[in-house]
Structures are given as structure tokens and as C-alpha cells.
Design a protein around this motif. Structure first.
Motif, PDB file in Angstrom:
ATOM      1  N   THR A   1      -5.571 -13.663  21.250  1.00 33.12           N
ATOM      2  CA  THR A   1      -4.906 -14.955  21.376  1.00 33.12           C
ATOM      3  C   THR A   1      -4.436 -15.173  22.821  1.00 33.12           C
ATOM      4  N   ASP A   2      -4.305 -16.439  23.199  1.00 35.48           N
ATOM      5  CA  ASP A   2      -3.826 -16.755  24.541  1.00 35.48           C
ATOM      6  C   ASP A   2      -2.375 -16.318  24.714  1.00 35.48           C
ATOM      7  N   ARG A   3      -1.593 -16.520  23.689  1.00 36.94           N
ATOM      8  CA  ARG A   3      -0.180 -16.150  23.762  1.00 36.94           C
ATOM      9  C   ARG A   3       0.095 -15.024  22.770  1.00 36.94           C
ATOM     10  N   GLY A   4       1.075 -14.210  23.085  1.00 35.03           N
ATOM     11  CA  GLY A   4       1.392 -13.050  22.255  1.00 35.03           C
ATOM     12  C   GLY A   4       1.807 -13.431  20.847  1.00 35.03           C
ATOM     13  N   GLU A   5       1.619 -12.486  19.916  1.00 33.92           N
ATOM     14  CA  GLU A   5       1.978 -12.693  18.508  1.00 33.92           C
ATOM     15  C   GLU A   5       3.111 -11.751  18.128  1.00 33.92           C
ATOM     16  N   PRO A   6       3.888 -12.103  17.132  1.00 29.05           N
ATOM     17  CA  PRO A   6       4.975 -11.219  16.682  1.00 29.05           C
ATOM     18  C   PRO A   6       4.429 -10.010  15.940  1.00 29.05           C
ATOM     19  N   VAL A   7       5.227  -8.976  15.870  1.00 29.83           N
ATOM     20  CA  VAL A   7       4.811  -7.747  15.179  1.00 29.83           C
ATOM     21  C   VAL A   7       4.508  -8.033  13.710  1.00 29.83           C
ATOM     22  N   GLU A   8       5.207  -9.003  13.124  1.00 32.41           N
ATOM     23  CA  GLU A   8       4.962  -9.328  11.709  1.00 32.41           C
ATOM     24  C   GLU A   8       3.505  -9.719  11.474  1.00 32.41           C
ATOM     25  N   SER A   9       2.906 -10.419  12.448  1.00 33.83           N
ATOM     26  CA  SER A   9       1.494 -10.807  12.302  1.00 33.83           C
ATOM     27  C   SER A   9       0.584  -9.583  12.338  1.00 33.83           C
ATOM     28  N   LEU A  10       0.920  -8.641  13.208  1.00 33.47           N
ATOM     29  CA  LEU A  10       0.133  -7.416  13.280  1.00 33.47           C
ATOM     30  C   LEU A  10       0.224  -6.631  11.980  1.00 33.47           C
ATOM     31  N   LEU A  11       1.431  -6.504  11.431  1.00 29.09           N
ATOM     32  CA  LEU A  11       1.606  -5.755  10.191  1.00 29.09           C
ATOM     33  C   LEU A  11       0.891  -6.438   9.028  1.00 29.09           C
ATOM     34  N   ALA A  12       0.880  -7.756   9.023  1.00 27.59           N
ATOM     35  CA  ALA A  12       0.166  -8.482   7.967  1.00 27.59           C
ATOM     36  C   ALA A  12      -1.325  -8.182   8.024  1.00 27.59           C
ATOM     37  N   ASP A  13      -1.874  -8.118   9.250  1.00 28.64           N
ATOM     38  CA  ASP A  13      -3.293  -7.800   9.373  1.00 28.64           C
ATOM     39  C   ASP A  13      -3.583  -6.336   9.061  1.00 28.64           C
ATOM     40  N   LEU A  14      -2.621  -5.454   9.335  1.00 30.05           N
ATOM     41  CA  LEU A  14      -2.788  -4.070   8.883  1.00 30.05           C
ATOM     42  C   LEU A  14      -2.946  -4.037   7.367  1.00 30.05           C
ATOM     43  N   ASP A  15      -2.107  -4.823   6.673  1.00 24.06           N
ATOM     44  CA  ASP A  15      -2.170  -4.865   5.209  1.00 24.06           C
ATOM     45  C   ASP A  15      -3.462  -5.489   4.695  1.00 24.06           C
ATOM     46  N   ASN A  16      -3.900  -6.559   5.335  1.00 24.30           N
ATOM     47  CA  ASN A  16      -5.002  -7.356   4.787  1.00 24.30           C
ATOM     48  C   ASN A  16      -6.378  -6.968   5.304  1.00 24.30           C
ATOM     49  N   VAL A  17      -6.446  -6.490   6.546  1.00 26.16           N
ATOM     50  CA  VAL A  17      -7.745  -6.228   7.175  1.00 26.16           C
ATOM     51  C   VAL A  17      -8.049  -4.729   7.286  1.00 26.16           C
ATOM     52  N   ILE A  18      -7.065  -3.965   7.724  1.00 30.68           N
ATOM     53  CA  ILE A  18      -7.319  -2.567   8.080  1.00 30.68           C
ATOM     54  C   ILE A  18      -7.165  -1.614   6.891  1.00 30.68           C
ATOM     55  N   ALA A  19      -5.985  -1.565   6.300  1.00 31.62           N
ATOM     56  CA  ALA A  19      -5.695  -0.562   5.264  1.00 31.62           C
ATOM     57  C   ALA A  19      -6.673  -0.585   4.089  1.00 31.62           C
ATOM     58  N   PRO A  20      -7.096  -1.785   3.607  1.00 28.37           N
ATOM     59  CA  PRO A  20      -8.027  -1.772   2.465  1.00 28.37           C
ATOM     60  C   PRO A  20      -9.416  -1.228   2.813  1.00 28.37           C
ATOM     61  N   ARG A  21      -9.706  -1.074   4.095  1.00 30.99           N
ATOM     62  CA  ARG A  21     -11.057  -0.655   4.504  1.00 30.99           C
ATOM     63  C   ARG A  21     -11.020   0.690   5.226  1.00 30.99           C
ATOM     64  N   LEU A  22     -10.074   1.495   4.832  1.00 25.72           N
ATOM     65  CA  LEU A  22      -9.986   2.848   5.369  1.00 25.72           C
ATOM     66  C   LEU A  22     -10.482   3.868   4.354  1.00 25.72           C
ATOM     67  N   THR A  23     -10.890   5.028   4.847  1.00 30.48           N
ATOM     68  CA  THR A  23     -10.933   6.224   4.020  1.00 30.48           C
ATOM     69  C   THR A  23      -9.584   6.888   4.218  1.00 30.48           C
ATOM     70  N   HIS A  24      -8.840   7.042   3.139  1.00 27.51           N
ATOM     71  CA  HIS A  24      -7.438   7.452   3.238  1.00 27.51           C
ATOM     72  C   HIS A  24      -7.323   8.980   3.222  1.00 27.51           C
ATOM     73  N   TRP A  25      -7.303   9.561   4.409  1.00 24.38           N
ATOM     74  CA  TRP A  25      -7.284  11.015   4.537  1.00 24.38           C
ATOM     75  C   TRP A  25      -5.987  11.636   4.039  1.00 24.38           C
ATOM     76  N   GLN A  26      -4.918  10.869   3.980  1.00 20.21           N
ATOM     77  CA  GLN A  26      -3.637  11.408   3.502  1.00 20.21           C
ATOM     78  C   GLN A  26      -3.463  11.224   1.993  1.00 20.21           C
ATOM     79  N   HIS A  27      -4.443  10.645   1.327  1.00 21.49           N
ATOM     80  CA  HIS A  27      -4.382  10.363  -0.109  1.00 21.49           C
ATOM     81  C   HIS A  27      -4.300  11.666  -0.904  1.00 21.49           C
ATOM     82  N   PRO A  28      -3.488  11.709  -1.962  1.00 19.41           N
ATOM     83  CA  PRO A  28      -3.398  12.948  -2.757  1.00 19.41           C
ATOM     84  C   PRO A  28      -4.701  13.307  -3.466  1.00 19.41           C
ATOM     85  N   GLY A  29      -5.624  12.331  -3.596  1.00 18.02           N
ATOM     86  CA  GLY A  29      -6.924  12.597  -4.204  1.00 18.02           C
ATOM     87  C   GLY A  29      -8.039  12.780  -3.191  1.00 18.02           C
ATOM     88  N   PHE A  30      -7.683  12.919  -1.913  1.00  9.84           N
ATOM     89  CA  PHE A  30      -8.708  13.167  -0.884  1.00  9.84           C
ATOM     90  C   PHE A  30      -8.958  14.670  -0.820  1.00  9.84           C
TER      91      PHE A  30
END
Length: 477
Positions: free
Chosen positions: A51-80
Motif C-alpha cells: 500500500t502507498d500508506r502504512g496499515e495498522p497492525v490490526e490489518s496485518l493480524l487479520a490477514d494472518l488469520d485469513n490468508v496465512i494461518a489456514p494455508r500452513l503446515t502446522h509444525w507445532q500441532h499436537p498431531g504433527f
């Protein structure tokens, strides 16, 4: 001019990020272990540019929830249960946070005195915790350093070995004759990569036969390989023995291998990347018998000792050899402390010049858990693996494919490769657990590796129940 995040903004954002991580750990057990999305899903979900202008941390955390975390292999998972564990812990994350906040560049003692000295002491603490030979302690001629991975440790050991084998000529002249590295057929792929980077080529590694019952290197085969090479004018430079091979956690016979290396003047490096952590428990130190013959040794606290990647602990018996092989001193790095000879400059113990303050997370972990806490973690993993192995052994459809002295169990259906591959696919597709495979004596074999501090008997039992149910209509026997 861009506005920087001030300390108060950082404080508020930091609390939010820590909360996010804590919530992630809390909800891990409910998430699928692996993503079901196809390649390119994350890239497609991201905008074309920043973006041209900076974004708040809340926007980053929302994208962690919606974009990143669902598409990980969860190495810390108790079933990994795949590969080997690569587990972190709260204290490790906090130590890493402090390291990032300090932003120290620890290439020289002069550029970070506390960074260097804490690392030296932490490696001595670890050597004591594992009861490593005295020759690896910094009070003598040896000492330890944190590498990024066991792969780098093997490369650095190979360079030290070439320096010794060439009597110092390697530094100025490069590879002036044919040198050879040796490891078992079960040795890690990083050994071949180290040989290629060091200029030996893939043919510079000789794979030594293993005992088919134990998957451990046969000393007589190593001796024969060394003698054949010497007769052909090839100089044996380094033997890499393994404590806990990747496929099955086999343990090479160090006393016999060390004797052969001493006889022929060959550098012995011991790779205990995964299983070295087991030596915090006195009852598991049998695996390190013969280590006093080694010139170098490494293990990964970032695998089974609750310290986040990257943290490989690497020791040498003669630090002077390693420093002589790797040191380069440009004018802009000259300083009084280095020239006094009274300090350690870790840039001379590794391939890169720069290094970050990795010892902090190790310090946090060792102090938070203490010796007994770390032993309890290792013993829990061993006990859970034994529990799973007992379920396998009690079912006539299955068989154990190797011994399980640590926290890895290798097993398979009493059937061909295809049914076992199908079993692995079915179980992993549930999203509840994740296992990987190997081949033992050419046969497709499943691997279940315990390591997460979140894993309990319930998770191991669930893995067995899923496997047992998935095998119902598969051929066995």
C-alpha cells in the motif's frame, strides 16, 4: 519522511501480536494439520504490491488469520508427527523477541561482547547437560558455537577437515588433489551438499554399507573404503558418523569408527541433529559412547529441545584448526580485542560474517525449563513413542520396521508398497495427523515422530485409531 513505530506504539502492537500467538497455540488442536489448498493460493490472495500508506497492525493480524494461518503446515500441532520435530516454546519465542529487539550484530566480540560471551557459556552449559567429553569445553582447546543448522555444521566440519588433510594448503591453493568424505548409506543428504560446496563434488562422498539389522554403519566396510581410496591415491578427509539417522534413528558404532579415524588420521564429525537431545537423560547417553574420539559434534536444540529454529549446537575439539581454516581479516574489522587474542570472534567459526544473538533463546529455554524440565520433555516423547509402538506390535496386520530407542517409530502394514502408501494418504487426508515415510531395506515404511510439547497420549492414541481404521480394507498379511 516516513514515521517510525515509536516505543508506545510498539508496546500496544506487541501485546496484540503476543495475544495472537497465544490464541494460535490454544486453537492448534482444532485446526487441520496441513492445508488442502492448491499451490498458488496464498500468492493469489495477496495484493499486487504494498500500500502507498502504512496499515495498522490490526490489518496485518487479520490477514494472518485469513490468508496465512489456514494455508500452513502446522509444525507445532499436537498431531504433527512428520519428519523430525522442529518445535519451539514460549521461552524460546520470548528470547527471539528480545534478540530481534536488540538487533545486535555479533560477528566479533567487539561488536557484541555479551552476545559472544553468553553463547560461549551456553554451549558449555549444553555440553555439561549432555555430558559431552571435556575436550569440547571452552576452558580447553575446544569450544562450541551456534550454527543455523546441522547442514552448516557438516559444511564447517568438512572445511576444517580439508584444512587438516591438506596440512593447511587448502586455504591458499584450494582443492589440489582428490579428497574423500565417508558416511553410511543412511547419512543425511547435507553431507553430499557439504562435499559439493567444498569442491569435492558428489563423487567426493563414499556411502558405506550398513548392517541390515540395525541400519548402522559397518566399521569393516569403512576401513575397506578408506584403504581402497588410499591405494588409489585419494586422501581420506572426513568421516561423518550419525547418532539417530533420519530414516530410522540408527546409531553408528562410534567406538569402532573413532578407532579407525584415529588410525588413519581422518577427521571424525558426529551428526546427532535429532537424537543428541536425548543425552540430557542419563539413561539415553549410551547412544554417545565413543564420542571422545570425535573432532566435532553437533545436535539441534531446534528439533527436540524446545528451542525455535534456527539453533544448531556445534562443538570442535581443536578450535584453533577451525579458526585457521575460516578466518579472514579485512582492515575494517581490525580491533584491539581481537588482536589481544583474549576473545572469541564467532565469525571465524562459520561461513557467513554476520550473526544474530541466537544464544538468547537458548538461555531463556535452559533457565525456564531447567535440567529436570528438559529431561521430562525428552522422557515424555520416548514414552509416547513406546506407547504407539506397543499398539503396532499388538496388531497382526502391522509390523515394526526398526528399533525405536528415541521418539520415532517406523512401521508398516505387512503388505507391499502401494497399500502402505495408500494408508499414509488416507490418514494424512483426515487433517487430524500428519506422518511421513521412508524406505527401510527398500520397503515403503511409515514414520511417526513425537516431539511437540502439546502432544499427549490422547493424540498418539488418535493417530493409532486413525491408522487402524484406515487399514481395514487394505491388504495385509
Amino acid at each position: 519522511m516516513a514515521e517510525h513505530m515509536n516505543p508506545e506504539e510498539f508496546r500496544r502492537a506487541g501485546y496484540a501480536v503476543v495475544d495472537w500467538i497465544a490464541d494460535y497455540w490454544t486453537t492448534l488442536g482444532q485446526r487441520p494439520v496441513t492445508s488442502q489448498d492448491p499451490p498458488g493460493a496464498v500468492a493469489a490472495a495477496l495484493p499486487a504490491g504494498p500500500t502507498d500508506r502504512g496499515e495498522p497492525v490490526e490489518s496485518l493480524l487479520a490477514d494472518l488469520d485469513n490468508v496465512i494461518a489456514p494455508r500452513l503446515t502446522h509444525w507445532q500441532h499436537p498431531g504433527f508427527f512428520g519428519y523430525f520435530p522442529a518445535n519451539t516454546s514460549g521461552p524460546s519465542v520470548l528470547g527471539d523477541l528480545v534478540s530481534s529487539g536488540l538487533g545486535v550484530q555479533g560477528m566479533l566480540w567487539a561488536t557484541g561482547p555479551a552476545c559472544t560471551e553468553l553463547e560461549t557459556v551456553m554451549l558449555d552449559w549444553l555440553a555439561g547437560l549432555l555430558d559431552l567429553p571435556e575436550r569440547f569445553r571452552s576452558a580447553g582447546r575446544g569450544g562450541g558455537v551456534i550454527q543455523d543448522s546441522a547442514s552448516s555444521a557438516t559444511l564447517v566440519a568438512t572445511l576444517g577437515a580439508l584444512h587438516r588433510a591438506s596440512k593447511g594448503g587448502w586455504r591458499a591453493d584450494g582443492i589440489d588433489r582428490r579428497y574423500r568424505a565417508y558416511t553410511s548409506t543412511q547419512g543425511h543428504s547435507s553431507i553430499e551438499k557439504a562435499a559439493r560446496i567444498a569442491g569435492l563434488g558428489a563423487d567426493g562422498v563414499r556411502a558405506v554399507e550398513v548392517d541390515p539389522r540395525t541400519q548402522a554403519m559397518r566399521p569393516e566396510a569403512l576401513r575397506a573404503a578408506i584403504e581402497a581410496d588410499r591405494a588409489a591415491g585419494v586422501t581420506p578427509a572426513i568421516v561423518v558418523a550419525t547418532i539417530g539417522t533420519t530414516s530410522t534413528t540408527a546409531v553408528d558404532p562410534l567406538p569402532e569408527i573413532g578407532s579407525i579415524c584415529a588410525e588413519y588420521g581422518v577427521w571424525l564429525h558426529v551428526d546427532a541433529a535429532y537424537a543428541g537431545a536425548a543425552a540430557v537423560c542419563p539413561e539415553l547417553r549410551w547412544s554417545h559412547a565413543g564420542l571422545e574420539r570425535a573432532d566435532s559434534y553437533c545436535f539441534d536444540p531446534h528439533k527436540w529441545l524446545l528451542t525455535g529454529f534456527d539453533c544448531d549446537a556445534f562443538w570442535v575439539a581443536e578450535r584453533g584448526e577451525l579458526i585457521e581454516a575460516l578466518t579472514v581479516m579485512p582492515e575494517f574489522l581490525r580491533n584491539a580485542a581481537t588482536e589481544s587474542g583474549a576473545v572469541i570472534d564467532y565469525r571465524d567459526w562459520q561461513v557467513p560474517l554476520g550473526r544474530r544473538f541466537r544464544a538468547l533463546k537458548l538461555w531463556f529455554v535452559l533457565r525456564w525449563y531447567g535440567v529436570e524440565g528438559l529431561r521430562a520433555h525428552i522422557r515424555s516423547g520416548v514414552a509416547l513413542a513406546a506407547r504407539f509402538a506397543a499398539r503396532v506390535a499388538a496388531d497382526d496386520r502391522f509390523e515394526l520396521a526398526a528399533a525405536h530407542p528415541f521418539s520415532l517409530v517406523c512401521f508398516r502394514l505387512r503388505a507391499g508398497d502401494e497399500p502402505n502408501a495408500e494408508l499414509l494418504r488416507r490418514v494424512n487426508d483426515t487433517g487430524r495427523v500428519h506422518l511421513t515415510h521412508t524406505r527401510v531395506e527398500g520397503r515403503y515404511t511409515l514414520r511417526l515422530a513425537v516431539g511437540s510439547p502439546l502432544t499427549t497420549e490422547t493424540h498418539v492414541d488418535e493417530a493409532w485409531d486413525l491408522l487402524s481404521a484406515a487399514a481395514e480394507d487394505l491388504p495385509a498379511g
